[in-house]
Write an enzyme that holds these catalytic residues in place. Structure first.
Site, PDB file in Angstrom:
ATOM      1  N   HIS A   7      50.144  41.351  46.213  1.00 43.10           N
ATOM      2  CA  HIS A   7      48.786  41.758  45.852  1.00 43.10           C
ATOM      3  C   HIS A   7      48.421  41.250  44.463  1.00 43.10           C
ATOM      4  CE1 HIS A   7      51.057  45.067  43.898  1.00 43.10           C
ATOM      5  NE2 HIS A   7      50.041  45.105  43.047  1.00 43.10           N
ATOM      6  N   GLU A  56      44.390  45.027  44.769  1.00 36.68           N
ATOM      7  CA  GLU A  56      44.520  46.391  44.260  1.00 36.68           C
ATOM      8  C   GLU A  56      43.398  46.626  43.256  1.00 36.68           C
ATOM      9  OE1 GLU A  56      47.578  48.947  41.406  1.00 36.68           O
ATOM     10  OE2 GLU A  56      48.113  46.930  42.048  1.00 36.68           O
ATOM     11  N   HIS A  75      40.318  33.542  38.900  1.00 34.98           N
ATOM     12  CA  HIS A  75      39.578  33.995  40.074  1.00 34.98           C
ATOM     13  C   HIS A  75      40.502  34.056  41.286  1.00 34.98           C
ATOM     14  CE1 HIS A  75      39.396  29.585  40.389  1.00 34.98           C
ATOM     15  NE2 HIS A  75      39.420  29.797  41.703  1.00 34.98           N
ATOM     16  N   GLU A 117      36.287  32.654  44.867  1.00 36.42           N
ATOM     17  CA  GLU A 117      35.914  31.336  45.386  1.00 36.42           C
ATOM     18  C   GLU A 117      35.910  31.396  46.909  1.00 36.42           C
ATOM     19  OE1 GLU A 117      37.526  26.721  45.058  1.00 36.42           O
ATOM     20  OE2 GLU A 117      38.552  28.325  43.993  1.00 36.42           O
TER      21      GLU A 117
END
Length: 127
Positions: A7, A56, A75, A117
């Site tokens: 994550h 998260e 990003h 993106e």
């Protein structure tokens, strides 16, 4: 020794608003939530039905001011099987913050200003 991404974490000011955004924009669903024993923070984990990787979202009780995202060069990126429909949806949501038609990509911004993106699946990735 092997590693697999599990994550990524981002901090958010309004947890429910962020969960709603990620559900509407990317189809992510909340899979679990953790509340600290002292109530100082809440973690919500979201994921796509298309993979195991999770995001998260961390909400801090005492945080009132927006997070400093610097130049926002960091990003996340996701791929979609229907780039045109995704672009139309995100345009209607008003969350597209940058486009590069030559490269075939664009970015959306969440309520806290984090960018994601958006890319099309490569032909070899489409099942």
């Amino acid at each position: 020794m092997k590693f697999k991404f599990d994550h990524n974490n981002i901090n958010v000011l309004d947890l429910e608003k962020s969960i709603k955004f990620y559900k509407e924009a990317l189809g992510l669903e909340e899979v679990r939530r953790h509340h600290s024993s002292d109530g100082s923070f809440t973690l919500a984990f979201l994921k796509s039905s298309e993979g195991e990787h999770q995001i998260e979202l961390t909400w801090l009780k005492d945080r009132k001011e927006p997070y400093n995202l610097g130049d926002n060069e960091i990003h996340m990126a996701v791929r979609t099987d229907d780039y045109e429909a995704a672009h139309k949806k995100h345009k209607e949501m008003g969350c597209i913050c940058y486009e590069n038609e030559q490269m075939g990509l664009y970015f959306i911004a969440d309520p806290d200003g984090y960018w994601t993106e958006i890319l099309a699946f490569k032909a070899s990735e489409i099942k």
